[in-house]
Design a protein around this motif. Structure first.
Motif, PDB file in Angstrom:
ATOM      1  N   ALA A 114       0.835  -1.208   0.000  1.00  3.45           N
ATOM      2  CA  ALA A 114       0.000   0.000   0.000  1.00  3.45           C
ATOM      3  C   ALA A 114       0.865   1.252   0.000  1.00  3.45           C
ATOM      4  CB  ALA A 114      -0.932  -0.005   1.210  1.00  3.45           C
ATOM      5  N   PHE A 115       1.914   1.260   0.816  1.00  2.00           N
ATOM      6  CA  PHE A 115       2.797   2.420   0.902  1.00  2.00           C
ATOM      7  C   PHE A 115       3.466   2.687  -0.443  1.00  2.00           C
ATOM      8  CE2 PHE A 115       6.814   4.533   1.749  1.00  2.00           C
ATOM      9  CZ  PHE A 115       6.456   5.538   2.629  1.00  2.00           C
ATOM     10  N   SER A 116       3.986   1.628  -1.068  1.00  2.00           N
ATOM     11  CA  SER A 116       4.687   1.809  -2.340  1.00  2.00           C
ATOM     12  C   SER A 116       3.727   2.272  -3.434  1.00  2.00           C
ATOM     13  CB  SER A 116       5.415   0.528  -2.753  1.00  2.00           C
ATOM     14  OG  SER A 116       4.504  -0.539  -2.935  1.00  2.00           O
ATOM     15  N   ALA A 117       2.498   1.755  -3.443  1.00  2.00           N
ATOM     16  CA  ALA A 117       1.512   2.193  -4.444  1.00  2.00           C
ATOM     17  C   ALA A 117       1.102   3.641  -4.202  1.00  2.00           C
ATOM     18  CB  ALA A 117       0.291   1.282  -4.415  1.00  2.00           C
ATOM     19  N   SER A 118       0.945   4.018  -2.938  1.00  7.37           N
ATOM     20  CA  SER A 118       0.566   5.399  -2.628  1.00  7.37           C
ATOM     21  C   SER A 118       1.705   6.374  -2.933  1.00  7.37           C
ATOM     22  CB  SER A 118       0.144   5.531  -1.161  1.00  7.37           C
ATOM     23  OG  SER A 118       1.242   5.348  -0.287  1.00  7.37           O
ATOM     24  N   LEU A 119       2.927   5.882  -2.898  1.00 10.80           N
ATOM     25  CA  LEU A 119       4.102   6.707  -3.179  1.00 10.80           C
ATOM     26  C   LEU A 119       4.168   7.134  -4.645  1.00 10.80           C
ATOM     27  CD1 LEU A 119       6.869   7.771  -1.997  1.00 10.80           C
ATOM     28  CD2 LEU A 119       7.847   5.603  -2.712  1.00 10.80           C
ATOM     29  N   VAL A 120       3.693   6.275  -5.539  1.00  6.16           N
ATOM     30  CA  VAL A 120       3.827   6.579  -6.965  1.00  6.16           C
ATOM     31  C   VAL A 120       2.533   7.030  -7.647  1.00  6.16           C
ATOM     32  CG1 VAL A 120       5.788   5.014  -7.183  1.00  6.16           C
ATOM     33  CG2 VAL A 120       3.500   4.171  -7.731  1.00  6.16           C
ATOM     34  N   PRO A 141       5.796  -0.518  -6.807  1.00  5.97           N
ATOM     35  CA  PRO A 141       4.870  -1.382  -6.074  1.00  5.97           C
ATOM     36  C   PRO A 141       4.924  -2.843  -6.532  1.00  5.97           C
ATOM     37  CG  PRO A 141       3.687   0.470  -7.089  1.00  5.97           C
ATOM     38  CD  PRO A 141       5.123   0.597  -7.443  1.00  5.97           C
ATOM     39  N   LEU A 142       5.176  -3.054  -7.812  1.00  9.48           N
ATOM     40  CA  LEU A 142       5.294  -4.425  -8.305  1.00  9.48           C
ATOM     41  C   LEU A 142       6.467  -5.124  -7.633  1.00  9.48           C
ATOM     42  CD1 LEU A 142       4.312  -6.591 -10.314  1.00  9.48           C
ATOM     43  CD2 LEU A 142       5.922  -5.616 -11.970  1.00  9.48           C
ATOM     44  N   TYR A 143       7.604  -4.462  -7.591  1.00  8.06           N
ATOM     45  CA  TYR A 143       8.805  -5.009  -6.958  1.00  8.06           C
ATOM     46  C   TYR A 143       8.577  -5.289  -5.471  1.00  8.06           C
ATOM     47  CZ  TYR A 143      13.433  -4.575  -4.700  1.00  8.06           C
ATOM     48  OH  TYR A 143      14.544  -4.753  -3.907  1.00  8.06           O
ATOM     49  N   VAL A 144       8.005  -4.322  -4.769  1.00  5.21           N
ATOM     50  CA  VAL A 144       7.771  -4.495  -3.330  1.00  5.21           C
ATOM     51  C   VAL A 144       6.777  -5.627  -3.080  1.00  5.21           C
ATOM     52  CG1 VAL A 144       6.832  -3.382  -1.262  1.00  5.21           C
ATOM     53  CG2 VAL A 144       8.375  -2.115  -2.772  1.00  5.21           C
ATOM     54  N   GLY A 145       5.707  -5.680  -3.863  1.00  5.38           N
ATOM     55  CA  GLY A 145       4.707  -6.733  -3.689  1.00  5.38           C
ATOM     56  C   GLY A 145       5.273  -8.124  -3.904  1.00  5.38           C
ATOM     57  N   ILE A 146       6.061  -8.280  -4.968  1.00  6.30           N
ATOM     58  CA  ILE A 146       6.693  -9.585  -5.228  1.00  6.30           C
ATOM     59  C   ILE A 146       7.642  -9.938  -4.087  1.00  6.30           C
ATOM     60  CG2 ILE A 146       8.302 -10.818  -6.740  1.00  6.30           C
ATOM     61  CD1 ILE A 146       7.029  -9.246  -9.098  1.00  6.30           C
ATOM     62  N   GLY A 147       8.373  -8.942  -3.609  1.00 10.27           N
ATOM     63  CA  GLY A 147       9.288  -9.177  -2.490  1.00 10.27           C
ATOM     64  C   GLY A 147       8.567  -9.660  -1.241  1.00 10.27           C
ATOM     65  N   ARG A 148       7.419  -9.071  -0.939  1.00 10.08           N
ATOM     66  CA  ARG A 148       6.671  -9.461   0.259  1.00 10.08           C
ATOM     67  C   ARG A 148       6.171 -10.903   0.148  1.00 10.08           C
ATOM     68  NH1 ARG A 148       8.342  -7.655   4.175  1.00 10.08           N
ATOM     69  NH2 ARG A 148       6.436  -7.720   5.394  1.00 10.08           N
ATOM     70  N   VAL A 149       5.772 -11.320  -1.054  1.00  9.42           N
ATOM     71  CA  VAL A 149       5.325 -12.699  -1.254  1.00  9.42           C
ATOM     72  C   VAL A 149       6.518 -13.646  -1.179  1.00  9.42           C
ATOM     73  CG1 VAL A 149       4.308 -14.317  -2.922  1.00  9.42           C
ATOM     74  CG2 VAL A 149       3.271 -12.058  -2.569  1.00  9.42           C
ATOM     75  N   THR A 157      -3.203 -12.166  -2.132  1.00 10.21           N
ATOM     76  CA  THR A 157      -4.335 -11.248  -1.963  1.00 10.21           C
ATOM     77  C   THR A 157      -4.028 -10.145  -0.956  1.00 10.21           C
ATOM     78  OG1 THR A 157      -5.358 -12.854  -0.441  1.00 10.21           O
ATOM     79  CG2 THR A 157      -6.181 -12.798  -2.717  1.00 10.21           C
ATOM     80  N   ASP A 158      -3.101 -10.374  -0.052  1.00 13.30           N
ATOM     81  CA  ASP A 158      -2.663  -9.301   0.858  1.00 13.30           C
ATOM     82  C   ASP A 158      -2.033  -8.175   0.046  1.00 13.30           C
ATOM     83  OD1 ASP A 158      -3.326 -11.074   2.906  1.00 13.30           O
ATOM     84  OD2 ASP A 158      -1.251 -11.649   3.297  1.00 13.30           O
ATOM     85  N   VAL A 159      -1.202  -8.575  -0.926  1.00 12.13           N
ATOM     86  CA  VAL A 159      -0.514  -7.599  -1.771  1.00 12.13           C
ATOM     87  C   VAL A 159      -1.507  -6.903  -2.697  1.00 12.13           C
ATOM     88  CG1 VAL A 159       1.180  -7.360  -3.633  1.00 12.13           C
ATOM     89  CG2 VAL A 159       1.728  -8.740  -1.623  1.00 12.13           C
ATOM     90  N   LEU A 160      -2.420  -7.659  -3.300  1.00 13.03           N
ATOM     91  CA  LEU A 160      -3.430  -7.056  -4.175  1.00 13.03           C
ATOM     92  C   LEU A 160      -4.259  -6.023  -3.417  1.00 13.03           C
ATOM     93  CD1 LEU A 160      -4.684 -10.193  -6.150  1.00 13.03           C
ATOM     94  CD2 LEU A 160      -3.276  -8.312  -7.025  1.00 13.03           C
ATOM     95  N   ALA A 161      -4.649  -6.362  -2.194  1.00  7.77           N
ATOM     96  CA  ALA A 161      -5.415  -5.415  -1.378  1.00  7.77           C
ATOM     97  C   ALA A 161      -4.568  -4.192  -1.039  1.00  7.77           C
ATOM     98  CB  ALA A 161      -5.905  -6.097  -0.095  1.00  7.77           C
ATOM     99  N   GLY A 162      -3.284  -4.412  -0.737  1.00  3.75           N
ATOM    100  CA  GLY A 162      -2.389  -3.294  -0.454  1.00  3.75           C
ATOM    101  C   GLY A 162      -2.262  -2.361  -1.644  1.00  3.75           C
ATOM    102  N   TRP A 163      -2.106  -2.950  -2.839  1.00  2.56           N
ATOM    103  CA  TRP A 163      -2.031  -2.123  -4.046  1.00  2.56           C
ATOM    104  C   TRP A 163      -3.315  -1.321  -4.243  1.00  2.56           C
ATOM    105  CZ3 TRP A 163       0.038  -6.550  -7.620  1.00  2.56           C
ATOM    106  CH2 TRP A 163       1.423  -6.680  -7.442  1.00  2.56           C
ATOM    107  N   ALA A 164      -4.457  -1.977  -4.018  1.00  3.83           N
ATOM    108  CA  ALA A 164      -5.747  -1.291  -4.190  1.00  3.83           C
ATOM    109  C   ALA A 164      -5.871  -0.131  -3.204  1.00  3.83           C
ATOM    110  CB  ALA A 164      -6.900  -2.281  -4.006  1.00  3.83           C
ATOM    111  N   ILE A 165      -5.513  -0.372  -1.962  1.00  6.12           N
ATOM    112  CA  ILE A 165      -5.602   0.672  -0.938  1.00  6.12           C
ATOM    113  C   ILE A 165      -4.647   1.819  -1.262  1.00  6.12           C
ATOM    114  CG2 ILE A 165      -5.143   1.186   1.500  1.00  6.12           C
ATOM    115  CD1 ILE A 165      -6.140  -1.751   2.032  1.00  6.12           C
ATOM    116  N   GLY A 166      -3.412   1.496  -1.616  1.00  2.00           N
ATOM    117  CA  GLY A 166      -2.441   2.529  -1.968  1.00  2.00           C
ATOM    118  C   GLY A 166      -2.857   3.312  -3.201  1.00  2.00           C
ATOM    119  N   GLY A 167      -3.362   2.602  -4.201  1.00  2.00           N
ATOM    120  CA  GLY A 167      -3.806   3.263  -5.419  1.00  2.00           C
ATOM    121  C   GLY A 167      -5.002   4.170  -5.180  1.00  2.00           C
ATOM    122  N   LEU A 168      -5.974   3.680  -4.415  1.00  2.00           N
ATOM    123  CA  LEU A 168      -7.151   4.501  -4.106  1.00  2.00           C
ATOM    124  C   LEU A 168      -6.778   5.692  -3.229  1.00  2.00           C
ATOM    125  CD1 LEU A 168      -9.861   1.742  -3.578  1.00  2.00           C
ATOM    126  CD2 LEU A 168      -9.788   3.453  -5.404  1.00  2.00           C
TER     127      LEU A 168
END
Length: 197
Positions: A114-120, A141-149, A157-168
């Motif tokens: 979420a943080f990385s998606a909100s950053l960009v 955000p792609l790099y960070v999400g893959i790293g977390r998995v 789905t944790d990462v997908l939700a994080g991306w959605a929250i950061g993007g929104l």
């Protein structure tokens, strides 16, 4: 509220579709959490310095302040949701359906994603129309999400939700005429240091 409702549906959809699965743990090289966290901290410091230098009256400065708004919204949303969902991390279980486990379980959603998606997001929304290379920022955000998995710290789905929250969060912050932080700070702090020198 919209973010919470959207993210709360992802676990059901994700697990039903077989998205969540455990991957082999990898924390070496670029997948070391210190590497991508260091990158995000460095970008956060540069963002703060840039916002203070530019102020909120230039296009770049306003976008930097919007990005800080987005990060605050994203991190506070994911933190609240972690307490609500208490999902077990892949490092703790092989079952992605272990929700509401209480205690210190805080896999859903991914704060780093979420943080990385909100950053960009504010930068992409503001500049990508004129400068398509700004879409390259989405690699963070792609790099960070893959790293977390790969670190077995989050399910997919944790990462997908994080991306959605950061993007929104980024979209909402970008849609405001005046960034929230700017609204509460004294005017002298948002004029920008570059105009004083």
């Amino acid at each position: 509220m919209v973010i919470f409702v959207l993210a709360s549906t992802l676990p059901v959809v994700g697990y039903a579709g077989g998205i969540d699965h455990k991957v082999s743990k990898n924390e070496s090289g670029i997948w070391n959490p210190d590497v991508y966290r260091g990158l995000m901290v460095g970008l956060g410091i540069a963002e703060l310095g840039g916002a203070l230098w530019e102020g909120s009256e230039s296009r770049l400065g306003k976008t930097l302040w919007q990005t800080m708004d987005a990060q605050i919204l994203a991190v506070s949303s994911t933190t609240a949701m972690k307490y609500a969902f208490t999902r077990e991390r892949p490092s703790e279980t092989n079952n992605p359906s272990n929700w509401f486990s209480h205690g210190s379980n805080d896999s859903f959603p991914s704060t780093e994603a979420a943080f990385s998606a909100s950053l960009v997001t504010p930068f992409v929304l503001e500049f990508a129309g004129e400068h398509p290379t700004a879409y390259g920022l989405l690699l963070l955000p792609l790099y960070v999400g893959i790293g977390r998995v790969k670190n077995q710290e989050h399910w997919q789905t944790d990462v997908l939700a994080g991306w959605a929250i950061g993007g929104l969060s980024g979209w909402f912050s970008h849609s405001l005429k005046t960034p929230l932080i700017v609204q509460v700070l004294p005017h002298g702090l948002v004029v920008g240091l570059k105009t004083r020198f």
